[in-house]
Motif scaffolding. Structure first.
Motif, mmCIF file in Angstrom:
data_model
loop_
_atom_site.group_PDB
_atom_site.id
_atom_site.type_symbol
_atom_site.label_atom_id
_atom_site.label_comp_id
_atom_site.label_asym_id
_atom_site.label_seq_id
_atom_site.Cartn_x
_atom_site.Cartn_y
_atom_site.Cartn_z
ATOM 1 N N GLY A 95 0.806 -1.209 0.000
ATOM 2 C CA GLY A 95 0.000 0.000 0.000
ATOM 3 C C GLY A 95 0.839 1.259 0.000
ATOM 4 N N ASP A 96 2.166 1.080 0.037
ATOM 5 C CA ASP A 96 3.062 2.231 0.137
ATOM 6 C C ASP A 96 3.605 2.689 -1.208
ATOM 7 N N ILE A 97 3.189 2.019 -2.293
ATOM 8 C CA ILE A 97 3.666 2.384 -3.616
ATOM 9 C C ILE A 97 2.474 2.751 -4.488
ATOM 10 N N LEU A 98 2.574 3.866 -5.142
ATOM 11 C CA LEU A 98 1.566 4.281 -6.100
ATOM 12 C C LEU A 98 2.186 4.176 -7.486
ATOM 13 N N ILE A 99 1.558 3.434 -8.372
ATOM 14 C CA ILE A 99 2.073 3.307 -9.730
ATOM 15 C C ILE A 99 1.400 4.360 -10.593
ATOM 16 N N CYS A 100 2.211 5.132 -11.282
ATOM 17 C CA CYS A 100 1.731 6.130 -12.224
ATOM 18 C C CYS A 100 2.197 5.715 -13.609
ATOM 19 N N SER A 101 1.361 5.915 -14.612
ATOM 20 C CA SER A 101 1.695 5.520 -15.975
ATOM 21 C C SER A 101 1.505 6.689 -16.925
ATOM 22 N N ARG A 102 2.245 6.627 -18.026
ATOM 23 C CA ARG A 102 2.117 7.643 -19.059
ATOM 24 C C ARG A 102 2.567 7.051 -20.381
ATOM 25 N N ASP A 103 1.841 7.369 -21.433
ATOM 26 C CA ASP A 103 2.279 7.000 -22.768
ATOM 27 C C ASP A 103 3.468 7.872 -23.132
ATOM 28 N N ILE A 104 4.530 7.277 -23.588
ATOM 29 C CA ILE A 104 5.774 7.992 -23.839
ATOM 30 C C ILE A 104 5.732 8.783 -25.139
ATOM 31 N N HIS A 105 4.843 8.444 -26.040
ATOM 32 C CA HIS A 105 4.793 9.157 -27.313
ATOM 33 C C HIS A 105 4.377 10.615 -27.184
ATOM 34 N N MET A 106 3.926 11.005 -26.005
ATOM 35 C CA MET A 106 3.588 12.420 -25.781
ATOM 36 C C MET A 106 4.876 13.229 -25.918
#
Length: 145
Positions: free
Chosen positions: A128-139
């Motif tokens: 519960g101590d890690i938040l995963i954030c994602s993003r498309d790299i093509h931006m």
């Protein structure tokens, strides 16, 4: 039943299995080219379970030199409950350990209750101590400065 290392020739059977696996998310990262590249970079870490030339189970695995990562554990519904997934997991973990990796991570969709139950049943701990954030790299921009 045969357990062997996954290779690029297995792609069609693997993607077909992943597409019918409840709780599994398929994305552009699962294209033939992406999986072939992943297998090449992480040669010998991913496994399949084969029955009469039919792939009935899969597990992708690899590492970044520090941590191992497991993806797409899947077993055909009619073969579940026979320990196939556990053997696939142990095979991948043994290979990661042999490569000097001391910790591995998995990502399970929050809505995948059976997946969460499987992994916690094997002793994996939900963090519960890690938040995963994602993003498309093509931006093409990083963001405001």
């Amino acid at each position: 039943m045969e357990y062997r290392k996954m290779d690029a020739r297995d792609y069609e059977q693997c993607i077909a299995l992943w597409k019918i696996t409840e709780g599994m998310s398929i994305s552009n990262a699962d294209s033939r080219e992406a999986i072939e590249s992943y297998l090449e970079r992480n040669e010998g870490f991913s496994y399949v379970a084969v029955q009469s030339e039919d792939i009935i189970g899969t597990l992708l695995a690899g590492h970044d030199g520090r941590r191992g990562y497991l993806y797409h554990l899947s077993v055909k519904p009619e073969y579940r409950g026979q320990g196939i997934a556990k053997i696939l997991v142990q095979s991948c973990l043994d290979r990661l350990r042999d490569a000097g990796i001391e910790r591995a991570h998995i990502m399970v969709m929050g809505s995948n209750e059976s997946g969460q139950s499987f992994w916690t049943g094997l002793g994996w701990t939900q963090r519960g101590d890690i938040l995963i954030c994602s993003r498309d790299i093509h931006m093409n921009t990083v963001g405001k400065e």
